[in-house]
Every structure is written in structure tokens, then in C-alpha cells.
Design an enzyme around this catalytic site. Sequence first.
Site, PDB file in Angstrom:
ATOM      1  N   HIS A  78       0.845  -1.198   0.000  1.00  0.00           N
ATOM      2  CA  HIS A  78       0.000   0.000   0.000  1.00  0.00           C
ATOM      3  C   HIS A  78       0.880   1.248   0.000  1.00  0.00           C
ATOM      4  O   HIS A  78       0.911   1.996   0.979  1.00  0.00           O
ATOM      5  CB  HIS A  78      -0.922   0.008   1.216  1.00  0.00           C
ATOM      6  CG  HIS A  78      -1.859  -1.169   1.288  1.00  0.00           C
ATOM      7  ND1 HIS A  78      -1.461  -2.427   1.652  1.00  0.00           N
ATOM      8  CD2 HIS A  78      -3.192  -1.259   1.043  1.00  0.00           C
ATOM      9  CE1 HIS A  78      -2.510  -3.241   1.631  1.00  0.00           C
ATOM     10  NE2 HIS A  78      -3.563  -2.566   1.262  1.00  0.00           N
ATOM     11  N   HIS A 125     -14.927  -3.284   0.146  1.00  0.00           N
ATOM     12  CA  HIS A 125     -14.650  -2.098   0.962  1.00  0.00           C
ATOM     13  C   HIS A 125     -14.245  -0.923   0.083  1.00  0.00           C
ATOM     14  O   HIS A 125     -13.689  -1.106  -0.994  1.00  0.00           O
ATOM     15  CB  HIS A 125     -13.631  -2.342   2.077  1.00  0.00           C
ATOM     16  CG  HIS A 125     -12.216  -2.731   1.688  1.00  0.00           C
ATOM     17  ND1 HIS A 125     -11.900  -3.828   0.919  1.00  0.00           N
ATOM     18  CD2 HIS A 125     -11.021  -2.166   2.012  1.00  0.00           C
ATOM     19  CE1 HIS A 125     -10.580  -3.935   0.799  1.00  0.00           C
ATOM     20  NE2 HIS A 125     -10.012  -2.926   1.440  1.00  0.00           N
TER      21      HIS A 125
END
Length: 289
Positions: A59, A197
Site C-alpha cells: 500500500h 470495501h
Amino acid sequence: MAKITASVFTSHVPAIGAAMDLGKTQEPYWQPLFKGYEYSRQWMKDNKPDVVFLVFNDHATAFSLEIIPTFAIGTAAQYQPADEGWGPRPVPVVKGHPQLASHIAQSVIQQDFDLTIVNKMDVDHGLTVPLSLVCGSPPKEHFEWPCPVIPFAVNVVQYPVPSGRRCLELGKAIRRAVESFDEPLNVHIWGTGGMSHQLQGPRAGLINRAWDNAWMDKLIADPEATADIPHIEYVREAGSEGIELVMWLIARGAMADLAGGAKPTPLHRFYHVPASNTAVGHLILNNQP
Ligand code: DHB
Ligand code: FE
């Protein structure tokens, strides 16, 4: 020869790691989530592999927007848990398997997949949270993960990201690579990230239970059809971060049925909402010979 004997699928969420590191797993919010992994932790103890091939996404921790590899294989001897802003998680260093990783790199690149070779990489929650969920917290007196791990990072953060089809085909190539390694290693392949999500924008907090569960059914029963689901459906139905699910197709592609063998047997399946902003899905497939 080496063999892939199982695949493990699980979501990752940084808050899950924090719950474990701060001793909150028995709090009412977290207890039902961790209960869903009790089977898996026992199964992992009883069926410890020699190596885990762990498909995950970074990430913007190891790779910033300056360099964005689509697929990156870790060939290092070890990987440090990353500092994602609150200090590195207090978990063991991740030991690699340079010999098998180099063999897989050689084989998969020769099968026409362009992999980036990574000899130094810190690993963020995308990798350490799945390990914590399935392996538990290693005891202080034996502070290490149960086995070596080959990290395999996939870009699902910055478009263009790889298609589900490419991920499934890559899984098939990884299976051929593992099976041509000349040592009798027992290998598990993990697909991580997802499920529905979305972390930003007007739809932040989006969860889609019906779509998630239908997608998991389809992944088990018909991976070829699952591979053809376009990106736009993931984004529309599972939110912007739901696209992490294409990584599960890499692990699914490495199962025997996609190479003319038997279908894998589901050993454990779990779904839970919420964990932070994320729906958590988890699956273990036993790969038949
Ligand atoms: C959350 C989920 C993720 O996949 C991630 O990478 C970061 C945060 C969350 O639900 O908070
Ligand atoms: Fe994520």
C-alpha cells in the site's frame, strides 16, 4: 518435486494487526472475527507447509508512486515488517526462500509473465496481517513465523491494475513453476486482500454481503468464469478497494483442477462484517493430487 497442497484466502485490514498487537482480540467488536480463524490456526499447526507463497498488495509502503511494478516476486533471504506510520508491527521478521523464489522467477518469466525481482522490501499490513490471522502471534521464546514465505506483490492500488484473467493465468504458471522445483517441498499459496470495501469518497464504508458471498461461491466452483469479471464490476459492487480480490485468482489458478486434476475441497469458509471499513472473507481449499 515440490507440490502445492492448499490455498488460503483472507482479507487484510491494518486494524486487525493493531487489535492483536494491543491485546484487544477478546473485546466484543473483535471476538467474532478472531473466532473465524480458530480453525485455520489449528489447521496451520497440523498441516505446516515448508513454504508459503503469499500473494499480497503493498500500500505505497515499499513501492511509492515513483515505481509501480504490476507483479513483484521477493527473492530475498528476509523482509522487515514495514513502518506504516505508527512504527513497525512487533511481529517477527519474514524469512524468505531465495532458492524456490528464484526458480519461480526463472520459470514464470520464461512462461512470458513479466515479473519484477525484488531483493529488498519491507512488508506492510497486506502481508503481515494475513500471517497474523492464520498463524497467530508467535510466542516470545520462539519468535518466528512457522515457515519461510515468498512475498509476491501485485499492484491493485494504481490503475492500470492486472485483470482477473491475467491473475488466474499467472496462478497456473506459478503452479507449473513450483512443480518443476527439484526438491520435495510442501507449498501453500495464499491469496489475500478484499472483500468489499471502499476507503474514500462519497461511497466510503460500502459493503456488499450478497455480492461477496456469490463471488466466493463462484471462485470455488467456476474460477474460469470468475476470471472474466471486469474491473468495473468489482469497483461498482465491491467498492474501490474491492479490486484487491483479483489477487485471490492467482492462488485459485494454482489449484489442480485448472491443470486437469481434481477440484479442491473447501475445508473452511468464513465471512464477517465489520472489521474497520472492510468485509472480511476467508477460505481454505485443500488441493487434491
Ligand atoms: C482498511 C482496509 C484495507 O484494505 C487497507 O489496505 C487499509 C485499511 C480498512 O478497512 O480500514
Ligand atoms: Fe488494502
